[in-house]
Design a protein around this motif. Sequence first.
Motif, PDB file in Angstrom:
ATOM      1  N   ALA A   1      48.121  26.278  37.888  1.00 45.85           N
ATOM      2  CA  ALA A   1      47.112  25.263  38.218  1.00 45.85           C
ATOM      3  C   ALA A   1      47.108  24.983  39.713  1.00 45.85           C
ATOM      4  N   LYS A   2      48.298  24.922  40.310  1.00 43.82           N
ATOM      5  CA  LYS A   2      48.418  24.683  41.752  1.00 43.82           C
ATOM      6  C   LYS A   2      47.756  25.821  42.536  1.00 43.82           C
ATOM      7  N   LEU A   3      47.949  27.061  42.077  1.00 40.51           N
ATOM      8  CA  LEU A   3      47.348  28.213  42.747  1.00 40.51           C
ATOM      9  C   LEU A   3      45.832  28.159  42.640  1.00 40.51           C
ATOM     10  N   ARG A   4      45.314  27.837  41.446  1.00 37.88           N
ATOM     11  CA  ARG A   4      43.856  27.726  41.285  1.00 37.88           C
ATOM     12  C   ARG A   4      43.293  26.669  42.233  1.00 37.88           C
ATOM     13  N   ALA A   5      43.988  25.545  42.356  1.00 34.68           N
ATOM     14  CA  ALA A   5      43.533  24.478  43.249  1.00 34.68           C
ATOM     15  C   ALA A   5      43.634  24.902  44.716  1.00 34.68           C
ATOM     16  N   ALA A   6      44.693  25.617  45.058  1.00 36.77           N
ATOM     17  CA  ALA A   6      44.916  26.026  46.451  1.00 36.77           C
ATOM     18  C   ALA A   6      43.844  26.994  46.944  1.00 36.77           C
ATOM     19  N   VAL A   7      43.352  27.850  46.061  1.00 36.26           N
ATOM     20  CA  VAL A   7      42.358  28.840  46.483  1.00 36.26           C
ATOM     21  C   VAL A   7      40.943  28.480  46.037  1.00 36.26           C
ATOM     22  N   GLY A   8      40.809  27.391  45.288  1.00 36.58           N
ATOM     23  CA  GLY A   8      39.491  26.903  44.906  1.00 36.58           C
ATOM     24  C   GLY A   8      38.778  27.725  43.858  1.00 36.58           C
ATOM     25  N   ILE A   9      39.519  28.156  42.829  1.00 38.00           N
ATOM     26  CA  ILE A   9      38.856  28.877  41.738  1.00 38.00           C
ATOM     27  C   ILE A   9      38.946  28.045  40.460  1.00 38.00           C
ATOM     28  N   GLY A  10      37.917  28.154  39.645  1.00 36.56           N
ATOM     29  CA  GLY A  10      37.886  27.445  38.376  1.00 36.56           C
ATOM     30  C   GLY A  10      38.796  28.093  37.352  1.00 36.56           C
ATOM     31  N   ARG A  11      39.116  27.335  36.335  1.00 35.58           N
ATOM     32  CA  ARG A  11      40.033  27.808  35.300  1.00 35.58           C
ATOM     33  C   ARG A  11      39.502  29.012  34.536  1.00 35.58           C
ATOM     34  N   ASN A  12      38.196  29.114  34.401  1.00 40.46           N
ATOM     35  CA  ASN A  12      37.592  30.215  33.644  1.00 40.46           C
ATOM     36  C   ASN A  12      37.158  31.380  34.522  1.00 40.46           C
ATOM     37  N   TYR A  13      37.490  31.341  35.809  1.00 42.93           N
ATOM     38  CA  TYR A  13      37.147  32.423  36.725  1.00 42.93           C
ATOM     39  C   TYR A  13      37.908  33.677  36.317  1.00 42.93           C
ATOM     40  N   LYS A  14      37.235  34.796  36.217  1.00 41.24           N
ATOM     41  CA  LYS A  14      37.859  36.054  35.803  1.00 41.24           C
ATOM     42  C   LYS A  14      38.332  36.832  37.029  1.00 41.24           C
ATOM     43  N   LEU A  15      39.623  37.062  37.114  1.00 46.03           N
ATOM     44  CA  LEU A  15      40.206  37.831  38.210  1.00 46.03           C
ATOM     45  C   LEU A  15      40.228  39.306  37.847  1.00 46.03           C
ATOM     46  N   ASN A  16      40.109  40.185  38.852  1.00 43.75           N
ATOM     47  CA  ASN A  16      40.254  41.615  38.578  1.00 43.75           C
ATOM     48  C   ASN A  16      41.752  41.947  38.481  1.00 43.75           C
ATOM     49  N   ASP A  17      42.085  43.178  38.167  1.00 43.75           N
ATOM     50  CA  ASP A  17      43.487  43.561  37.937  1.00 43.75           C
ATOM     51  C   ASP A  17      44.374  43.316  39.161  1.00 43.75           C
ATOM     52  N   ASP A  18      43.894  43.681  40.340  1.00 44.16           N
ATOM     53  CA  ASP A  18      44.683  43.461  41.560  1.00 44.16           C
ATOM     54  C   ASP A  18      44.909  41.972  41.804  1.00 44.16           C
ATOM     55  N   GLN A  19      43.875  41.187  41.613  1.00 45.53           N
ATOM     56  CA  GLN A  19      43.989  39.745  41.803  1.00 45.53           C
ATOM     57  C   GLN A  19      44.962  39.131  40.799  1.00 45.53           C
TER      58      GLN A  19
END
Length: 136
Positions: free
Chosen positions: A35-53
């Motif tokens: 949760a801290k990482l999502r907040a730090a980079v400004g992405i929503g909880r349902n944001y889909k990351l690619n494999d590298d991310q």
Amino acid sequence: MSLESYATIQQYRISSGDESSSDERVEAMLESQSAKLRAAVGIGRNYKLNDDQLLLARELVVDSCRKALVPPVIDGLGAVTGATQASFTANGFSGSYSVQNPSGSAYFDRSTLSAFKRSLGRSQRIGTISPAIGGV
């Protein structure tokens, strides 16, 4: 309610080598650091990351949890939680140690966090502003 974590307990144990922290504590830390990482980079909880991310996110979360859960240990002295330095002398020999994270804070590695932000297109960029003075 199950919160989304970027790493499982098993992935944490394999990457960190930490076998002594309880599963409940590891799971709670993984969820909070995710949760801290999502907040730090400004992405929503349902944001889909690619494999590298996803790999970068896992590395960041596992590393920050390990820093908080595994106390620093110095051979011969044991756990030195809260200490910033230790020194010894014996039989004419001496040595000293400095502990990087004596408080056991969970923090993200700057280099990896920067790479993660770049992969999301959210890194800071420095530009140049050239004022136009006079008529052209």
